[in-house]
Scaffold this active site. Sequence first.
Site, PDB file in Angstrom:
ATOM      1  N   CYS A  62       5.432   3.476  47.955  1.00 32.40           N
ATOM      2  CA  CYS A  62       6.285   2.400  48.467  1.00 32.40           C
ATOM      3  C   CYS A  62       7.746   2.830  48.584  1.00 32.40           C
ATOM      4  CB  CYS A  62       6.151   1.159  47.601  1.00 32.40           C
ATOM      5  SG  CYS A  62       6.410   1.440  45.823  1.00 32.40           S
ATOM      6  N   PHE A  63       8.292   3.413  47.536  1.00 28.85           N
ATOM      7  CA  PHE A  63       9.657   3.924  47.614  1.00 28.85           C
ATOM      8  C   PHE A  63       9.761   5.005  48.693  1.00 28.85           C
ATOM      9  CE2 PHE A  63      10.431   2.523  43.080  1.00 28.85           C
ATOM     10  CZ  PHE A  63      11.504   1.696  43.370  1.00 28.85           C
TER      11      PHE A  63
END
Length: 350
Positions: free
Chosen positions: A154-155
């Site tokens: 996600c990051f």
Amino acid sequence: MNAKSIRAAIVGSTGYGGVELIRLLQSHPYVTVTSVISSSSAGAPIAEGFPHLTEIRTDLLDGLDVELIRGKADVVFLATPHGVSMKLAPQFLDAGLKVIDLSGDFRLKSGEVYQQWYKHEPADPALVERAVYGLSEVYGDLVKQTDFVSNPGCFTTTSLLGLYPAVKAGWIDPNSIIIDAKSGVSGAGRGLNLSAHYSEINENFKAYKINRHQHTPEIEQVLSEAAGRPVVTTFTTHLVPMTRGIMATMYATLTEKRSDAELVELYRQFYEGRKFVRVRPAGHWPATKEVYGTNYCDIGFSVDERTGRLTIVSVTDNLVKGAAGQAIQNLNLLMDWDETLGLQFTPVYP
């Protein structure tokens, strides 16, 4: 089921990523979820642990039986912890299923780097090499040619979509990059975790895993490929008291004088036709609420003429574009469907 329809199984259905896959696939015109799987809760109704699915999903959770799943599905999503997918993926691939893995087990091409950052023995190198890294807007053409996708973190997704075009074009010095990223608490998963307790996170804002977050080498791997040389970044993550959303604020030194308008044009050209990346006009910057519940990544820029540095702001919903949504986008690409199928949600606002 029509000729285009496929059956999907979700391993890890009782985690946030798995239950988000269930939510999103309910709206997919060509996918039917035929098996929701949890090794720890087999036999229980899925709605028992997730009451919001009452009368939407009435099935019982299946146990982890490869042969059973093989008879019920064409594609399997692995929404499992790191270290688990590497054991399951080869079994499903050998059974003839397509596999989309949401864990980090196949993202890093170097087994040594994986072991250093994830503290697990790495997966079989042949399987790692077989897995296509599913950053949809960059590697979509490769995803179309595979049966095994490694879904990005996600990051990583939020940061790379914000950085990749500028690095690829040589407009910023890739070794000057600083990534300051913040995430909502759902990014930590549904398991018990002291840092995610209400009294610990409410009215609080804290950095964590400073200089040791496992998404660091994933970001550097892709940026190194874009730059054509090794790239090292400074990547710091923070936990903020909200449920969903990631904001990555990124800083880098420009290689020559540029304007906000030039950056906007570069990014709009790079992402032309890719409907889930929205580039903001000069002087406008995105907020996490503006992508909430959707597969969008919104990006804005500001050139600082005084320092010669560029600031990039990129936002996503960590459970959608950062996990389940991008996994479905990759399924669409893999199946040679329109990549927006089942993902055309308007952001929840306010």
